[in-house]
Write an enzyme that holds these catalytic residues in place. Structure first.
Site, PDB file in Angstrom:
ATOM      1  CE  LYS A 153     -13.280  -9.669 -75.488  1.00 17.94           C
ATOM      2  NZ  LYS A 153     -13.320  -8.982 -76.790  1.00 17.94           N
TER       3      LYS A 153
ATOM      4  CB  CYS B 103     -30.539  30.424 -47.310  1.00 16.60           C
ATOM      5  SG  CYS B 103     -31.224  32.064 -47.108  1.00 16.60           S
TER       6      CYS B 103
ATOM      7  CG  ASP C 153     -15.329   4.712 -70.795  1.00 17.23           C
ATOM      8  OD1 ASP C 153     -16.457   4.183 -70.881  1.00 17.23           O
ATOM      9  OD2 ASP C 153     -15.027   5.535 -69.913  1.00 17.23           O
TER      10      ASP C 153
ATOM     11  CB  CYS D 202     -27.809  32.799 -45.732  1.00 16.03           C
ATOM     12  SG  CYS D 202     -27.580  33.068 -47.493  1.00 16.03           S
TER      13      CYS D 202
ATOM     14  CE  LYS E  86     -15.606  -0.242 -65.225  1.00 17.60           C
ATOM     15  NZ  LYS E  86     -17.057   0.046 -65.133  1.00 17.60           N
TER      16      LYS E  86
ATOM     17  CG  ASP F 237     -17.903   3.853 -64.904  1.00 15.21           C
ATOM     18  OD1 ASP F 237     -18.965   4.493 -65.040  1.00 15.21           O
ATOM     19  OD2 ASP F 237     -17.223   3.402 -65.849  1.00 15.21           O
TER      20      ASP F 237
ATOM     21  CG  PHE G 110     -23.391   1.798 -61.702  1.00 10.83           C
ATOM     22  CD1 PHE G 110     -24.674   2.314 -61.696  1.00 10.83           C
ATOM     23  CD2 PHE G 110     -23.170   0.583 -62.350  1.00 10.83           C
ATOM     24  CE1 PHE G 110     -25.721   1.662 -62.328  1.00 10.83           C
ATOM     25  CE2 PHE G 110     -24.199  -0.090 -62.985  1.00 10.83           C
ATOM     26  CZ  PHE G 110     -25.480   0.453 -62.969  1.00 10.83           C
TER      27      PHE G 110
ATOM     28  CB  SER H 127     -23.145  -6.470 -69.557  1.00  7.03           C
ATOM     29  OG  SER H 127     -22.312  -5.656 -68.836  1.00  7.03           O
ATOM     30  CG  LEU H 128     -17.473  -7.809 -70.927  1.00  9.11           C
ATOM     31  CD1 LEU H 128     -16.204  -7.018 -71.229  1.00  9.11           C
ATOM     32  CD2 LEU H 128     -17.225  -9.289 -71.198  1.00  9.11           C
TER      33      LEU H 128
ATOM     34  CB  CYS I 202     -31.631  34.705 -50.045  1.00  7.29           C
ATOM     35  SG  CYS I 202     -29.941  34.176 -50.296  1.00  7.29           S
TER      36      CYS I 202
ATOM     37  CE1 TYR J 284     -16.778  -5.198 -77.855  1.00  4.23           C
ATOM     38  CE2 TYR J 284     -15.546  -3.144 -77.897  1.00  4.23           C
ATOM     39  CZ  TYR J 284     -16.709  -3.843 -77.606  1.00  4.23           C
ATOM     40  OH  TYR J 284     -17.789  -3.199 -77.086  1.00  4.23           O
TER      41      TYR J 284
ATOM     42  CD  GLU K 231      -9.957  -8.336 -76.941  1.00  3.56           C
ATOM     43  OE1 GLU K 231     -10.969  -7.612 -76.819  1.00  3.56           O
ATOM     44  OE2 GLU K 231      -9.964  -9.449 -77.470  1.00  3.56           O
TER      45      GLU K 231
ATOM     46  CB  CYS L 274     -29.503  37.090 -47.236  1.00  4.31           C
ATOM     47  SG  CYS L 274     -30.234  35.552 -46.665  1.00  4.31           S
TER      48      CYS L 274
ATOM     49  CE  LYS M 281     -15.418  -2.560 -69.185  1.00  2.00           C
ATOM     50  NZ  LYS M 281     -16.230  -1.674 -69.926  1.00  2.00           N
TER      51      LYS M 281
END
Ligand code: IVH
Length: 726
Positions: free
Chosen positions: A300, A436, A130, A418, A324, A34, A37, A95-96, A442, A237, A126, A421, A128
């Protein structure tokens, strides 16, 4: 940043964010944490603000991530095609805005103060939660509809499934309004999540990465009865202000609780930023003791008139923000580093750690991804390292603690050869990983390809790591086609193989001849061709011959196939060794055409809608496949049109009552099987031999659990390719 550079970066960020959003919301299999992202999303927001000339209405910054099933979408978990009806939301489901910084929460509060210009207001703080968002509609006190968030404008209708979640009342009591909507989150508590994953591992199914994915995957199950067994809970909520006539958010939720709806007790009204900070501090530690996952705090503005005054952006309300929490970290000692060779030859450094507790599990190993990552961290054996669990189940090393470095700590040397091998490793400009190149010689690569081929999502052959190792060591199998030449007498002479185990293995080989083309294509292990891409290619071309004849340009016509995948497919199919493999597999009777066709076994159940309930000798999904393969239809609820109820052990009492009321016959598994033609029962059904549960299949290790088989994208392939971490 220069305009041209900004344009390129904006394009890159949009692509990465869209792809990861799809992985998160549709596949329930995120490959990015998260935090990563959100950091990229914030970078994109900043660049778009600075360079408004590159604005685009479909930028991920303007859109809510979508959980709607893609046209080719499959449930990541069951592999079954989804059949949910999509319905519009009365009010968009937004979304928030979120942040990881307290300073930005202070800015949010200051902005609200300024905009509301002296009007008194308070904050509702509140947890959050998940999980996965849900929107419920009650009419005359009865639950009439449940929609997922979808793309925010329309969602999947999952009403039948939601009716099986105990904490969601079907009927309300008290002074509820005639009709209203209420929104919240469906969650899977940790205890239910652990139990589900234990069960899945026993059945050789890939475990869910986290409770959020498990909740979201469970909500999209086709069978409401299975949903009932998943232990989901709900917390509500948000009541859209348009839908009721309260003066504040907290009043609305208090009323909802009185009507019997599940509303969190952990809400607090705060008057100022100090009280908000105290609430955040409290839950930053206390949340570890909650029985379900939370990933932050939502703040909020409580008064609905103030909410109306502040309004919305395209994507989120201006009257709320999420703070978050960063993913949980642990600090432990790096004992040594192993270098694992995957089936494509990629070498992945894996850290062996002094065992440490992290988010409820004992972590002993973590991925270091590649040599660049090791250099970036400047990691040494003996260092104290920070371990984090992101979106995936495999923990990552995110940093080192320099204060803890001992003078004896050793700088690791990435091998030049490797580890399996001895062949010198190679690296291309575009790849972060070393490979490899000894594909044909291998042992790790050969065994890795065999394991991929037999895995459950591919050919589903009863062989795991131990069996593959044994076959390889004894020279019985080096390539998938060799498996089909193994005879019973060869097997019963081997250590650990009794007659029954050998027969089960051979039955599973026989059954694999019915595996549809799309899975055979996936099983071939073409680089970057995961389940979804294999399916898209199979549907588009219809046969291996047509696919082999395709030019790279024609391959690019397939949805989601880009240049990297097109080149990989083209090169694979034009390699003489692979062509020979395919010819041998074709000779062995595998399906190399007919994508999308049902593997019809008979029409014994033609025209019959059959509802199933309870537990059987095979899984409920397999039972439904069996019904469909014999021409029947698997219904979800009993009605006058139901031909019969197929009842296993512990059938649902509601369904039984309904059958009695409507005069629908109830039959057991034995009677059902007696209706099917005998010849199709063993080999041809594509199902495990009757009476053998997945948990007791053969002398095997898991061939799927710790080795998720999907590898649609280069970066995903890296994380899931062949890490044997647990
Ligand atoms: S309020 C108009 N409250 O977090 C905004 N959302 O990342 C309505 N979430 O879309 C949402 N806990 O799915 C709200 N206490 C809470 C929440 C919450 C979790 C989810 C929700 C939202 C997402 C944003």
């Amino acid at each position: 940043m220069e305009e041209q550079a900004a344009k390129i970066r904006i394009g890159q960020l949009r692509e990465i964010l869209r792809e990861n959003s799809r992985r998160y919301y549709v596949d329930n299999a995120p490959t990015m944490s998260d935090f990563e992202f959100d950091t990229l999303m914030h970078e994109l927001e900043r660049l778009e603000a600075e360079f408004p000339q590159f604005d685009s209405p479909d930028s991920p910054t303007r859109r809510v991530g979508s959980d709607l099933d893609a046209p080719m979408g499959r449930n990541a978990e069951s592999g079954a095609r989804q059949g949910f009806v999509q319905r519009p939301h009365r009010y968009p489901m937004l979304s928030l805005g979120n942040t990881y910084s307290i300073a930005e929460i202070e800015e949010f509060a200051a902005r609200a103060d300024k905009a509301l210009d002296g009007i008194p207001f308070s904050y509702s703080c509140e947890l959050k939660f998940d999980g996965t968002a849900i929107c419920l509609t009650y009419r005359d006190g009865r639950l009439v509809q449940a929609l997922t968030r979808g793309d925010g404008v329309q969602g999947d209708d999952v009403t039948d499934n939601v009716r099986r979640i105990e904490s969601i009342p079907q009927r309300l009591h008290g002074d509820y309004p005639a009709e209203f909507e209420i929104r919240g989150e469906i969650l899977m508590p940790y205890a239910a999540f652990d139990a589900l994953n234990r069960e899945r591992e026993a059945q050789e199914e890939a475990p869910f990465a986290n409770p959020r994915n498990a909740a979201s995957g469970s909500l999209k199950l086709i069978d409401p009865e299975e949903v009932a067994h998943r232990g989901l809970i709900c917390t509500l909520y948000h009541i859209p202000a348009e839908s009721v006539s309260f003066t504040s958010h907290s009043e609305a939720l208090d009323a909802a609780a009185r009507w019997g709806l599940p509303v969190s007790d952990e809400r607090r009204l705060c008057r100022n930023i100090d009280e908000i900070k105290a609430y955040i501090d409290h839950w930053d530690t206390e949340r570890k003791y909650l029985p379900y996952a939370t990933d932050g705090i939502v703040i909020k503005i409580n008064e609905l008139a103030c909410q109306r005054a502040l309004g919305y952006t395209a994507k989120s309300p201006r009257w709320a923000v999420a703070y978050k929490f960063k993913a949980e970290q642990a600090c432990t000692e790096l004992l040594s580093i192993d270098y694992q060779v995957g089936r494509t030859g990629a070498v992945t450094p894996v850290a062996n750690l002094a065992p440490v507790q992290l988010s409820g599990t004992l972590v002993k190993r973590a991925t270091l991804n590649n040599a660049d990552q090791m250099a970036l961290l400047d990691i040494r054996v003996g260092d104290w390292v920070f371990v984090e669990k992101g979106g995936e189940i495999i923990p990552k090393i995110t940093g080192i603690d320099p204060a803890h470095r001992s003078p004896d700590a050793l700088r690791p040397v990435f091998p030049a050869n490797c580890p399996d091998c001895g062949t010198p490793l190679v690296k291309t400009e575009t790849e972060a990983r070393w490979f490899c190149p000894n594909q044909d010689g291998c042992p790790m690569q050969i065994k890795g390809r065999l394991l991929h081929f037999v895995s459950r999502k591919a050919m589903d052959i009863l062989a795991g790591e131990m069996t593959v190792e044994q076959f390889f060591e004894l020279g019985l199998a080096r390539t998938p086609a060799d498996l089909y030449a193994i005879s019973k007498w060869q097997l019963v002479g081997l250590e650990g193989w009794q007659d029954r185990a050998a027969q089960r293995f051979l039955d599973s080989l026989e059954a694999s001849r019915q595996v549809p083309f799309e899975r055979v294509l996936f099983a071939l292990g073409i680089r970057y061709v995961g389940e979804t891409t294999a399916k898209a290619l199979a549907r588009h071309f219809g046969s291996i011959d047509a696919l082999s004849e395709a030019t790279q340009e024609q391959l690019l016509e397939v949805a989601d196939v880009g240049e990297v995948i097109a080149r990989s497919v083209y090169e694979f199919l034009h390699n003489p060794a692979h062509q020979e493999q395919i010819a041998r597999l074709r000779e062995a009777g595998l399906r190399f055409d007919g994508a999308g066709q049902d593997s019809a076994l008979s029409d014994a159940l033609s025209g019959k809608t059959i509802v199933i309930s309870g537990n059987f000798s095979i899984s409920r999904d397999q039972m439904k496949e069996l019904i469909v393969a014999h021409g029947g239809k698997a219904g979800s609820s009993v009605s006058a049109k139901t031909a019969f109820l197929l009842a296993g052990s512990k059938p649902g009492p509601e369904k039984l009552r309904k059958c009695e009321k409507l005069g629908v016959p109830v039959i057991d598994e034995a009677a059902f099987r007696a209706m099917l033609p005998v010849a199709t029962e063993s080999a041809g059904s594509g199902l495990p031999p009757e009476g053998v549960s997945a948990a007791e299949r053969g002398p095997v290790f898991s061939s799927s659990g710790d080795k998720p088989a999907d590898a649609d994208l280069p970066n995903n392939e890296q994380s899931v390719e062949e890490l044997t971490l647990f």
